[in-house]
Write a protein that holds these residues in place. Structure first.
Motif, short mmCIF file in Angstrom:
data_model
loop_
_atom_site.label_atom_id
_atom_site.label_comp_id
_atom_site.label_asym_id
_atom_site.label_seq_id
_atom_site.Cartn_x
_atom_site.Cartn_y
_atom_site.Cartn_z
N TYR A 57 0.39 11.29 -4.92
CA TYR A 57 0.83 10.24 -4.02
C TYR A 57 2.11 10.56 -3.27
O TYR A 57 2.42 9.92 -2.27
CB TYR A 57 1.05 8.94 -4.79
N LEU A 58 2.87 11.52 -3.77
CA LEU A 58 4.19 11.82 -3.21
C LEU A 58 4.33 13.32 -3.06
O LEU A 58 4.10 14.06 -4.01
CB LEU A 58 5.25 11.27 -4.17
N ASP A 62 8.96 14.60 0.51
CA ASP A 62 9.42 13.23 0.29
C ASP A 62 10.45 13.17 -0.83
O ASP A 62 11.45 12.46 -0.73
CB ASP A 62 8.23 12.33 -0.05
N LEU A 82 14.46 2.95 1.84
CA LEU A 82 13.14 3.05 1.22
C LEU A 82 12.31 1.80 1.47
O LEU A 82 11.11 1.89 1.75
CB LEU A 82 13.27 3.29 -0.29
N PHE A 83 12.92 0.65 1.37
CA PHE A 83 12.20 -0.60 1.61
C PHE A 83 11.64 -0.65 3.03
O PHE A 83 10.46 -0.94 3.22
CB PHE A 83 13.10 -1.81 1.34
N SER A 85 11.13 1.83 5.14
CA SER A 85 10.16 2.90 5.36
C SER A 85 8.82 2.59 4.71
O SER A 85 7.76 2.73 5.34
CB SER A 85 10.71 4.22 4.81
N LEU A 86 8.86 2.19 3.46
CA LEU A 86 7.62 1.91 2.74
C LEU A 86 6.91 0.67 3.27
O LEU A 86 5.68 0.62 3.32
CB LEU A 86 7.89 1.79 1.25
N PHE A 87 7.68 -0.32 3.70
CA PHE A 87 7.07 -1.51 4.29
C PHE A 87 6.34 -1.17 5.59
O PHE A 87 5.20 -1.60 5.81
CB PHE A 87 8.13 -2.59 4.53
N ALA A 89 5.19 1.76 6.48
CA ALA A 89 4.05 2.60 6.14
C ALA A 89 2.90 1.76 5.59
O ALA A 89 1.73 2.01 5.90
CB ALA A 89 4.46 3.67 5.14
N LEU A 90 3.22 0.77 4.79
CA LEU A 90 2.19 -0.11 4.24
C LEU A 90 1.51 -0.93 5.33
O LEU A 90 0.28 -1.06 5.34
CB LEU A 90 2.81 -1.04 3.19
N MET A 103 4.60 10.33 5.74
CA MET A 103 5.72 9.41 5.51
C MET A 103 6.94 9.69 6.37
O MET A 103 7.74 8.78 6.61
CB MET A 103 6.13 9.45 4.04
N PHE A 107 10.05 7.35 7.48
CA PHE A 107 11.41 7.59 6.99
C PHE A 107 12.40 7.59 8.15
O PHE A 107 13.50 7.06 8.04
CB PHE A 107 11.50 8.92 6.23
#
Length: 116
Positions: A57-58, A62, A82-83, A85-87, A89-90, A103, A107
């Protein structure tokens, strides 16, 4: 400092988007900003031991950028980065129905959101 990091992060994002890999040479300019902390060493050791669990997954790039950011910025900025970036991406994965995404573009956008 922040603009230099953004510049290299954008180059990494473009390279990741085009090839799916990020050159290790692009990390070298970011290493001059690193400050050593003991908690980073502890987290690094834990990640090294647990890498097999989440290696599907990573990616290695990353993990490298995560530890470089942990070494440069306070933990609150890294968590915000991170929040964001991941939000993003989601949301992108949900809208496009893709199971695998690159990713580094997220980022880069997340970092831009944190430094503004």
């Amino acid at each position: 400092m922040k603009l230099l990091i953004l510049f290299f992060l954008c180059i990494m994002a473009i390279q990741d988007y085009k090839t799916g890999m990020v050159s290790n040479y692009l990390y070298l300019p970011l290493l001059i900003f690193i400050k050593f902390n003991i908690y980073i060493l502890i987290i690094f050791l834990i990640v090294c031991f647990l890498y097999k669990l989440f290696s599907n997954y990573l990616g290695g790039a990353d993990i490298k950028i995560f530890f470089i950011f942990l070494s440069i910025f306070p933990i609150s900025i890294v968590l915000n980065w991170l929040f964001y970036s991941l939000f993003l991406a989601l949301v992108y994965a949900f809208l496009t129905k893709k199971r695998e995404i690159r990713m580094f573009p997220f980022f880069c956008i997340g970092y831009l959101g944190v430094i503004i």
